[in-house]
Design a protein around this motif. Structure first.
Motif: not given
Length: 471
Positions: A166-175, A217-222, A106-117
């Motif tokens: 990108f860092d994974s958010t905690e708790p993770p925001l996924d599909g 910084r961006s929201i990384g949609i993976f 099953t495809a894995q969709l995740e929303f991650r936050q970009q690291k500073p700098g």
């Protein structure tokens, strides 16, 4: 006369261009000729407790296409079958277990936050990825397997470098929290992509956007660990984030791009269990034997047709043979330019279209003979032959195109390949009949060596007197 010479020059240019295309661009071979793997992926609708919709299946198909591209397979065939299956054909892939491992999950969709700098690095990596993908498409068109593999490894390294920004958010925001995603038009010509989360997902999304708002910084949609979008949150959401569980990804999306991104997001969000319902392997030996037999059949049939045309129709038959050779070269070049994946039924469609091309010339020559028997001059007979036969040729080709359209629309896989090659061949046969054959015929009848020699076109006709020649 000048018009005929101009058309002859055009035909010569097209012929040279066709030969150049055939030499430089190989026609890709399908699964049945090249060998490889075929998988049938079935959605387990019974476990979902709901009916699978067309949008659901389209989302899964989009994910599968992305994963197949990750395998580096050239000319794959990915299409829906029925309401809950996806057929995947992978030419050249001799390890179906590997393909099954990649495509079966099953495809894995995740929303991650970009690291500073890391803003500058992300921009550079995204630009590099665009160049790599453009090169990948070029290599696939050329069919360079070794270069495709090297390019795919380069793309994998690029994706890994982007993921590390990108860092994974905690708790993770996924599909699993995403309820819907779709393209929507704006007031201008651009489109946006609207997304909607459930209650829990809305809370996680609000926290994520609050952390990133106004920072640049961006929201990384993976999707399957590959970045598919990186939207930036405006500073106006710095206090609370984007609340309500709904948001809009703005940008200069075209309608197709917005729809594609929405399909990708829905595909990643689907908690759809799938299984490999069928796995088949086609050996390369079968493909080689099929190609060889088809080539022998095509060449043998073509030679017999060429001999018959010269024997029965004399000079017009020779002209038809020249047009037939030109037709074959132009049609094969069109297959290469359009990227038609050639299958065994496709070859059958091409050979059948050669018969259609001969049929057009036969109609023209028979009409010409009728006019000659009626006492008309050679030039007038040829002119009337083309004019009177055109409606019959057009009717015949249109009915064939209708049948091809039905086969292509309702068929699948090899049937569609047959329909496509036959339709292209018929279109090219009509072009050569009304340009190549016509031009060569009029050049022949206006030359001093042939002019008024009706026996070269229709044996056993009496010679014309001066009054008949003037007709």
């Amino acid at each position: 006369m000048q018009r005929q010479r101009s058309l002859l020059a055009l035909i010569f240019v097209l012929l040279m261009a066709a030969i150049a295309v055939i030499v430089t661009i190989p026609v890709p071979l399908g699964l049945d000729l090249r060998g490889g793997s075929q998988l049938t992926i079935q959605v387990q609708s019974a476990l979902l407790m709901r009916e699978i919709t067309e949008r659901d299946l389209a989302g899964v198909q989009k994910v599968v296409e992305g994963r197949v591209n990750g395998l580096g397979v050239s000319e794959p065939v990915i299409q829906t079958v029925g309401t809950d299956k996806i057929l995947v054909q992978l030419p050249g892939v001799n390890d179906p277990q590997q393909a099954e491992r990649v495509l079966g999950g099953t495809a894995q969709l995740e929303f991650r936050q970009q690291k500073p700098g890391t803003e500058t690095q992300l921009f550079a990596f995204q630009a590099s990825r665009t160049e790599i993908r453009a090169k990948q498409e070029e290599l696939r068109n050329r069919g360079d397997e070794a270069a495709i593999i090297n390019n795919q490894e380069e793309l994998a390294k690029n994706n890994q470098a982007i993921r590390e920004l990108f860092d994974s958010t905690e708790p993770p925001l996924d599909g699993k929290y995403l309820q819907d995603a779709y393209g929507e038009p704006t007031q201008g010509s651009n489109w946006n992509v609207a997304i909607r989360f459930d209650t829990k997902g809305g809370e996680l999304f609000a926290n994520l956007t609050k952390n990133l708002a106004g920072t640049g910084r961006s929201i990384g949609i993976f999707l399957d660990n590959e970045l598919i979008s990186a939207p930036v949150v405006g500073v106006e959401f710095a206090d609370t984030g984007i609340t309500g569980g709904a948001a809009v990804i703005t940008g200069t999306f075209t309608p197709q791009e917005a729809n594609d991104l929405g399909v990708q997001l829905r595909g990643g969000a689907l908690p759809v269990p799938v299984e490999i319902a069928e796995r088949r392997t086609v050996g390369a030996t079968l493909g080689k034997d099929s190609i060889q037999s088809s080539i022998y059949a095509g060449i043998g049939g073509l030679i017999l047709v060429l001999i018959f045309m010269v024997f029965y129709y004399r000079l017009p038959g020779l002209i038809a043979d020249i047009s037939l050779v030109i037709y074959s070269l132009l049609t094969w070049a069109s297959f290469a330019l359009l990227g038609v994946t050639l299958t065994l039924p496709g070859i059958a469609g091409f050979i059948l279209s050669i018969g259609m091309a001969v049929d057009a010339n036969v109609l023209i020559f028979e009409r010409t003979r009728e006019e000659l028997r009626a006492g008309k001059s050679l030039y007038r007979s040829v002119e009337s032959g083309f004019y009177r036969a055109f409606s019959s040729i057009l009717d015949s080709n249109v009915t064939t195109w209708i049948a091809c359209a039905a086969l292509f629309w309702f068929g699948s896989g090899l049937v569609r390949g047959f329909a496509l090659t036959l339709a292209l061949g018929v279109a090219m046969s009509m072009f050569t009949a009304i340009t190549c054959s016509r031009t060569l015929m009029f050049l022949a009848v206006t030359s001093p060596a042939v002019k008024n020699k009706r026996e070269l076109f229709c044996p056993h006709l009496p010679a014309l007197n001066k009054a008949e020649v003037a007709k």
